[in-house]
Scaffold this motif. Structure first.
Motif, PDB file in Angstrom:
ATOM      1  N   MET A   1      51.748  33.719  54.433  1.00 30.84           N
ATOM      2  CA  MET A   1      50.828  34.781  54.832  1.00 30.84           C
ATOM      3  C   MET A   1      49.407  34.429  54.390  1.00 30.84           C
ATOM      4  N   THR A   2      48.453  34.637  55.264  1.00 26.93           N
ATOM      5  CA  THR A   2      47.052  34.383  54.946  1.00 26.93           C
ATOM      6  C   THR A   2      46.354  35.704  54.629  1.00 26.93           C
ATOM      7  N   GLN A   3      45.640  35.723  53.517  1.00 25.04           N
ATOM      8  CA  GLN A   3      44.891  36.907  53.112  1.00 25.04           C
ATOM      9  C   GLN A   3      43.398  36.641  53.295  1.00 25.04           C
ATOM     10  N   HIS A   4      42.639  37.719  53.526  1.00 24.64           N
ATOM     11  CA  HIS A   4      41.208  37.613  53.809  1.00 24.64           C
ATOM     12  C   HIS A   4      40.416  38.354  52.736  1.00 24.64           C
ATOM     13  N   VAL A   5      39.314  37.748  52.314  1.00 22.46           N
ATOM     14  CA  VAL A   5      38.463  38.341  51.288  1.00 22.46           C
ATOM     15  C   VAL A   5      37.069  37.740  51.454  1.00 22.46           C
ATOM     16  N   ASP A   6      36.050  38.416  50.963  1.00 24.52           N
ATOM     17  CA  ASP A   6      34.706  37.859  51.075  1.00 24.52           C
ATOM     18  C   ASP A   6      34.530  36.632  50.181  1.00 24.52           C
ATOM     19  N   VAL A   7      34.999  36.725  48.931  1.00 27.46           N
ATOM     20  CA  VAL A   7      34.789  35.633  47.978  1.00 27.46           C
ATOM     21  C   VAL A   7      36.077  35.352  47.209  1.00 27.46           C
ATOM     22  N   VAL A   8      36.423  34.081  47.111  1.00 24.14           N
ATOM     23  CA  VAL A   8      37.483  33.628  46.213  1.00 24.14           C
ATOM     24  C   VAL A   8      36.832  32.932  45.027  1.00 24.14           C
ATOM     25  N   VAL A   9      37.240  33.319  43.831  1.00 23.98           N
ATOM     26  CA  VAL A   9      36.827  32.634  42.612  1.00 23.98           C
ATOM     27  C   VAL A   9      38.019  31.825  42.127  1.00 23.98           C
ATOM     28  N   ALA A  10      37.852  30.513  42.024  1.00 22.51           N
ATOM     29  CA  ALA A  10      38.920  29.646  41.546  1.00 22.51           C
ATOM     30  C   ALA A  10      38.749  29.427  40.054  1.00 22.51           C
ATOM     31  N   GLY A  11      39.607  30.065  39.262  1.00 24.84           N
ATOM     32  CA  GLY A  11      39.525  29.946  37.814  1.00 24.84           C
ATOM     33  C   GLY A  11      39.208  31.280  37.169  1.00 24.84           C
ATOM     34  N   GLY A  12      40.037  31.673  36.184  1.00 25.66           N
ATOM     35  CA  GLY A  12      39.859  32.969  35.536  1.00 25.66           C
ATOM     36  C   GLY A  12      39.517  32.885  34.065  1.00 25.66           C
ATOM     37  N   GLY A  13      38.901  31.764  33.641  1.00 34.03           N
ATOM     38  CA  GLY A  13      38.395  31.672  32.281  1.00 34.03           C
ATOM     39  C   GLY A  13      37.052  32.367  32.166  1.00 34.03           C
ATOM     40  N   GLN A  14      36.247  31.983  31.183  1.00 27.63           N
ATOM     41  CA  GLN A  14      35.003  32.701  30.922  1.00 27.63           C
ATOM     42  C   GLN A  14      34.047  32.653  32.116  1.00 27.63           C
ATOM     43  N   ALA A  15      33.976  31.528  32.828  1.00 25.40           N
ATOM     44  CA  ALA A  15      33.082  31.445  33.984  1.00 25.40           C
ATOM     45  C   ALA A  15      33.578  32.329  35.119  1.00 25.40           C
ATOM     46  N   GLY A  16      34.886  32.332  35.356  1.00 26.31           N
ATOM     47  CA  GLY A  16      35.446  33.173  36.400  1.00 26.31           C
ATOM     48  C   GLY A  16      35.266  34.651  36.111  1.00 26.31           C
ATOM     49  N   LEU A  17      35.387  35.036  34.823  1.00 26.90           N
ATOM     50  CA  LEU A  17      35.193  36.438  34.456  1.00 26.90           C
ATOM     51  C   LEU A  17      33.737  36.857  34.630  1.00 26.90           C
ATOM     52  N   ALA A  18      32.811  35.988  34.233  1.00 32.33           N
ATOM     53  CA  ALA A  18      31.387  36.303  34.417  1.00 32.33           C
ATOM     54  C   ALA A  18      31.057  36.451  35.896  1.00 32.33           C
ATOM     55  N   ALA A  19      31.630  35.570  36.723  1.00 31.11           N
ATOM     56  CA  ALA A  19      31.422  35.694  38.166  1.00 31.11           C
ATOM     57  C   ALA A  19      31.989  37.013  38.679  1.00 31.11           C
ATOM     58  N   GLY A  20      33.189  37.355  38.230  1.00 27.33           N
ATOM     59  CA  GLY A  20      33.812  38.603  38.651  1.00 27.33           C
ATOM     60  C   GLY A  20      32.995  39.818  38.275  1.00 27.33           C
ATOM     61  N   TYR A  21      32.429  39.808  37.077  1.00 35.87           N
ATOM     62  CA  TYR A  21      31.583  40.923  36.632  1.00 35.87           C
ATOM     63  C   TYR A  21      30.409  41.130  37.591  1.00 35.87           C
ATOM     64  N   HIS A  22      29.721  40.049  37.930  1.00 31.41           N
ATOM     65  CA  HIS A  22      28.543  40.179  38.787  1.00 31.41           C
ATOM     66  C   HIS A  22      28.916  40.430  40.244  1.00 31.41           C
ATOM     67  N   LEU A  23      30.024  39.898  40.708  1.00 32.59           N
ATOM     68  CA  LEU A  23      30.480  40.221  42.066  1.00 32.59           C
ATOM     69  C   LEU A  23      30.804  41.713  42.174  1.00 32.59           C
ATOM     70  N   ARG A  24      31.450  42.260  41.145  1.00 34.65           N
ATOM     71  CA  ARG A  24      31.760  43.696  41.150  1.00 34.65           C
ATOM     72  C   ARG A  24      30.482  44.516  41.188  1.00 34.65           C
ATOM     73  N   ARG A  25      29.480  44.105  40.417  1.00 37.85           N
ATOM     74  CA  ARG A  25      28.206  44.833  40.409  1.00 37.85           C
ATOM     75  C   ARG A  25      27.492  44.743  41.758  1.00 37.85           C
ATOM     76  N   GLN A  26      27.716  43.652  42.486  1.00 38.03           N
ATOM     77  CA  GLN A  26      27.113  43.491  43.820  1.00 38.03           C
ATOM     78  C   GLN A  26      27.907  44.233  44.895  1.00 38.03           C
ATOM     79  N   GLY A  27      29.059  44.782  44.537  1.00 33.87           N
ATOM     80  CA  GLY A  27      29.885  45.501  45.510  1.00 33.87           C
ATOM     81  C   GLY A  27      30.576  44.586  46.503  1.00 33.87           C
ATOM     82  N   ILE A  28      30.849  43.349  46.098  1.00 29.47           N
ATOM     83  CA  ILE A  28      31.450  42.355  46.985  1.00 29.47           C
ATOM     84  C   ILE A  28      32.970  42.366  46.822  1.00 29.47           C
ATOM     85  N   ASP A  29      33.657  42.239  47.920  1.00 34.64           N
ATOM     86  CA  ASP A  29      35.128  42.149  47.923  1.00 34.64           C
ATOM     87  C   ASP A  29      35.529  40.730  47.497  1.00 34.64           C
ATOM     88  N   PHE A  30      36.286  40.620  46.402  1.00 33.11           N
ATOM     89  CA  PHE A  30      36.608  39.294  45.897  1.00 33.11           C
ATOM     90  C   PHE A  30      37.971  39.300  45.209  1.00 33.11           C
TER      91      PHE A  30
END
Length: 354
Positions: A1-30
């Motif tokens: 099954m293929t899923q669709h999203v605006d942004v994929v972040v590869a990696g959930g360490g400190q860099a991935g979490l920082a990216a997730g924080y700012h993507l959430r603040r931008q209101g982006i689906d990720f």
């Protein structure tokens, strides 16, 4: 099954979490896809005695100060894991642990991200896979004939694993100095520390707070066309954290020049003499974990992916985050990655809005 999203972040360490924080603040689906089965990124695999270079309040991701660790000026790796775990929950970041990103492909107007548990199509990708999964060991002469144990920073845990043994620690950076200090201070390991050049200790009053400022000043100078200040490398190679200072001041941390080759039961030195060794610990660094980006054919003849800030020059929908100064000043640190994550997500928001 293929899923669709605006942004994929590869990696959930400190860099991935920082990216997730700012993507959430931008209101982006990720979504964040992380190969680790649990939160904490590479910090959950560090050796037992590891301490941060900076106090907790200077080791924080955006939006949430790291609380102090009771009784410690410089927090332990386990405290960092607890902080990252709490951070992930506090901001309810959409992270799928235990999902390894295998490849990123161009697919019409999307990037197709294949994983070991399905496929995603995204309008942009942030690669934040770090370096921990790609330990580097040099092709030292005789490495294949040595019959003792060979390990790397990535698998080192404690002196108890080497009690009563003769151990050679290779590497003149922070991990080499810290692991050599850890073993010598234990008193139950016969340690020889070897480096390619004499180790350069930073002044004792320099910690991660100053290093971040130095790295930032260097990037500002380069961006403005001024002379290269040399950054952190101009100050030295080894941060004198308390265990390193203790071992150095006790006369236990004296590096020898690199051996000429490994033998079956130890090493041979430049003068032809030999020493027995039961184990060699290679504290020789890491390389960026970028194999998943190979289908995009972005590497130049030197094997490097050219970037403009964090954005890949050859693929405007891809950002590389947290790999070191080439993707932002101090971006491989807890305190440094937030700034570059903010800029990357700002550019992605402009892309998606356009």
């Amino acid at each position: 099954m293929t899923q669709h999203v605006d942004v994929v972040v590869a990696g959930g360490g400190q860099a991935g979490l920082a990216a997730g924080y700012h993507l959430r603040r931008q209101g982006i689906d990720f979504t964040v896809l992380d190969a680790e089965p649990a939160p904490g990124g590479a910090w959950q695999h560090m050796w037992d005695s590891l301490r941060l270079f900076s106090p907790a309040d200077h080791s924080s991701l955006p939006g949430r100060l790291m609380p102090a660790q009771p009784g410690e000026v410089y927090p332990a790796a386990g405290h960092v894991v607890d902080y990252l775990t709490d951070y992930e929950k506090r901001y309810d970041l959409p992270i799928q642990h235990g999902t390894r990103v295998d490849a990123v492909h161009r697919d019409a107007d999307r990037l197709r991200v294949t994983t070991d548990s399905g496929t995603w199509r995204a309008r942009a990708v942030i690669s934040a896979t770090g370096t921990w999964s790609r330990p580097f060991v040099p092709a030292a002469p005789g490495r294949g004939v040595f019959t003792g144990r060979q390990t790397h920073t990535v698998t080192y845990r404690s002196p108890a694993d080497f009690a009563g043994q003769r151990v050679i620690v290779v590497g003149g950076g922070n991990s080499g100095a810290q692991i050599a200090a850890d073993l010598t201070l234990d008193g139950h390991v016969d340690v020889t520390w070897v480096t390619r050049r004499p180790p350069r200790f930073l002044p004792d009053d320099i910690d991660g707070r100053a290093l971040f400022d130095v790295a930032t000043a260097r990037r500002s100078a380069l961006d403005a066309g001024r002379d290269d200040t040399g950054g952190v490398a101009a100050l030295g190679d080894v941060v004198a954290v308390p265990p390193v200072r203790a071992a150095r001041d006790a006369g236990l941390l004296n590096a020898k020049p690199m051996f000429s080759r490994l033998t079956a039961h130890g090493v041979q030195w430049a003068d032809g003499s030999q020493s027995h060794a039961d184990a060699v610990i290679w504290c020789t660094g890491f390389r960026p974990a970028l194999a998943h980006l190979a289908p995009l054919t972005l590497r130049d003849p030197r094997g490097h992916i050219p970037t403009d800030g964090t954005r890949a020059v050859g693929e405007y929908r891809l950002h590389l985050l947290g790999y070191g100064d080439w993707t932002g000043p101090a971006s491989a640190t807890l305190i440094g990655v937030g700034r570059t994550a903010r800029e990357a997500t700002r550019q992605i928001a402009q892309l998606l809005g356009g």
